[in-house]
Design a protein around this motif. Structure first.
Motif, mmCIF file in Angstrom:
data_model
loop_
_atom_site.group_PDB
_atom_site.id
_atom_site.type_symbol
_atom_site.label_atom_id
_atom_site.label_comp_id
_atom_site.label_asym_id
_atom_site.label_seq_id
_atom_site.Cartn_x
_atom_site.Cartn_y
_atom_site.Cartn_z
ATOM 1 N N SER A 290 -14.922 55.347 -73.836
ATOM 2 C CA SER A 290 -14.038 54.616 -72.922
ATOM 3 C C SER A 290 -14.836 53.669 -72.034
ATOM 4 O O SER A 290 -14.416 52.537 -71.784
ATOM 5 C CB SER A 290 -13.250 55.616 -72.065
ATOM 6 N N LEU B 123 -15.940 50.641 -74.056
ATOM 7 C CA LEU B 123 -14.817 49.715 -74.236
ATOM 8 C C LEU B 123 -14.533 48.939 -72.958
ATOM 9 O O LEU B 123 -14.211 47.753 -73.004
ATOM 10 C CB LEU B 123 -13.562 50.487 -74.668
ATOM 11 N N LYS B 124 -14.691 49.622 -71.815
ATOM 12 C CA LYS B 124 -14.434 48.973 -70.523
ATOM 13 C C LYS B 124 -15.371 47.795 -70.311
ATOM 14 O O LYS B 124 -14.934 46.680 -70.030
ATOM 15 C CB LYS B 124 -14.578 49.992 -69.388
ATOM 16 N N SER C 140 -14.944 44.970 -72.999
ATOM 17 C CA SER C 140 -13.778 44.119 -72.732
ATOM 18 C C SER C 140 -14.022 43.200 -71.538
ATOM 19 O O SER C 140 -13.615 42.037 -71.544
ATOM 20 C CB SER C 140 -12.524 44.973 -72.503
ATOM 21 N N LYS D 128 -0.710 52.157 -68.993
ATOM 22 C CA LYS D 128 -1.394 53.445 -68.852
ATOM 23 C C LYS D 128 -0.451 54.637 -68.802
ATOM 24 O O LYS D 128 -0.890 55.773 -68.962
ATOM 25 C CB LYS D 128 -2.288 53.412 -67.610
ATOM 26 N N LYS E 175 -6.077 47.844 -69.858
ATOM 27 C CA LYS E 175 -5.919 49.147 -70.515
ATOM 28 C C LYS E 175 -7.142 50.025 -70.297
ATOM 29 O O LYS E 175 -7.024 51.194 -69.935
ATOM 30 C CB LYS E 175 -5.691 48.934 -72.017
ATOM 31 N N TYR E 176 -8.348 49.469 -70.525
ATOM 32 C CA TYR E 176 -9.562 50.280 -70.501
ATOM 33 C C TYR E 176 -10.320 50.208 -69.178
ATOM 34 O O TYR E 176 -11.161 51.063 -68.903
ATOM 35 C CB TYR E 176 -10.486 49.859 -71.650
#
Length: 326
Positions: free
Chosen positions: A2, A5-6, A9, A199, A264-265
């Motif tokens: 996660s 990905l954060k 992105s 979320k 999202k992330y």
């Protein structure tokens, strides 16, 4: 995973925003014969491209089966009309926000507009705390104030821009100020509302983007009809489009996908930091590459503040050892 990905992105968002700013600026300064492309139509085309890209991603997630894709779209969009309608709210607010900024720019000088619009950084944080129960420490609140100040300095107009600003009455300045303040609150609310939807539901980010793009296209077409209807009927919907225009449109569509992934992330507050860093990066590249900007001491001060605020926001002070118990 996660965390990876954060930051991935966020990195892509900085790259996309910087590329978009530079290509848009270059497309505006490029002299060509014939009419220029209409920004209102570019927005609609970007929304449609975003929908097509999301459909392809959902198709891939459905193991490249058209039957599975059809079932997913039917189950997640058509059979859940209330869930779909929820996305009309942020989409409509974004459209309202764009119109409010047009009103603000028509009634305020550039310096007042740029500085006041940075309040959206704080309104986003306030809505995140109230709507998402996000907890921010003292260092994080301080970093947000520093970020807001830094971005205001970075975007402060040069002396030549100030000379060109027109004389404005007190009445029109009040209208402009109210418009930009409303835009700040609408921007913060719409972003956090979209984050809350992403979320709190199990629907994929790509399905949500299809829903958002659908309403964005409708509101965008309304904008084309209201603002550029005569020009479209005279020269066509795709007037002035060339290879560079399509690059701008594709980057805009990519931006919609990346922002959704960031929300999202990561979250809307980190999105604000990524956007602020991209402002500095694009301005510096503009100075070295396009040579249409000369950085001032105020710009460098703002850049230092933005970078300092970015590190301060991620600062996690270690608790003192052996705390004294009451």
């Amino acid at each position: 995973m996660s965390a990876n990905l954060k930051y991935l992105s966020l990195g892509i968002l900085v790259f996309q925003t910087t590329s978009l700013v530079l290509t848009m600026r270059y497309s505006r300064t490029l002299k060509e014969e014939g009419p220029r492309y209409l920004s209102s139509t570019a927005v609609v085309v970007a929304e449609l491209l975003k929908i097509m890209a999301c459909l392809l991603l959902v198709y891939k997630d459905s193991k490249c089966s058209l039957r599975s894709l059809n079932r997913v779209l039917h189950d997640e969009i058509l059979n859940k009309p209330m869930e779909t309608l929820k996305l009309a709210i942020p989409s409509g607010i974004y459209t309202l926000q764009n119109n409010l900024l047009y009103v603000a720019l028509s009634n305020l000088d550039a310096a007042t507009y740029q500085v006041t619009y940075q309040l959206k950084i704080l309104t986003t944080a306030l809505f995140s705390v109230s709507m998402l129960s996000k907890k921010l420490g003292v260092y994080q609140w301080l970093s947000l104030v520093i970020l807001m100040t830094g971005v205001a300095f970075v975007q402060w107009p040069s002396d030549s821009q100030e000379i060109d600003s027109k004389e404005l009455s007190a009445g029109s300045q009040f209208v402009g100020l109210m418009a930009v303040l409303t835009a700040c609150f609408s921007s913060g609310f719409a972003g956090v509302y979209f984050e809350k939807i992403l979320k709190e539901t199990k629907q994929s980010v790509w399905i949500r983007n299809i829903q958002l793009g659908f309403f964005g296209s409708i509101f965008g077409l309304m904008g084309v009809y209201i603002y550029d209807g005569e020009l479209v009927s005279k020269n066509g919907f795709f007037q002035g489009y060339n290879r560079l225009t399509w690059i701008v449109v594709v980057l805009q569509a990519l931006g919609g996908l990346v922002i959704a992934a960031v929300i999202k992330y990561a979250d809307n507050i980190l999105k604000g930091f990524a956007t602020s860093l991209s402002i500095i990066l694009s301005t510096l590249i503009s100075y070295f590459w396009l040579q249409d900007f000369v950085p001032t001491s105020v710009f460098f001060l703002g850049a230092i503040l933005v970078i300092a605020a970015t590190f301060l926001y991620g600062y996690d002070p270690k608790p003192a050892g052996n705390p004294i118990k009451a």
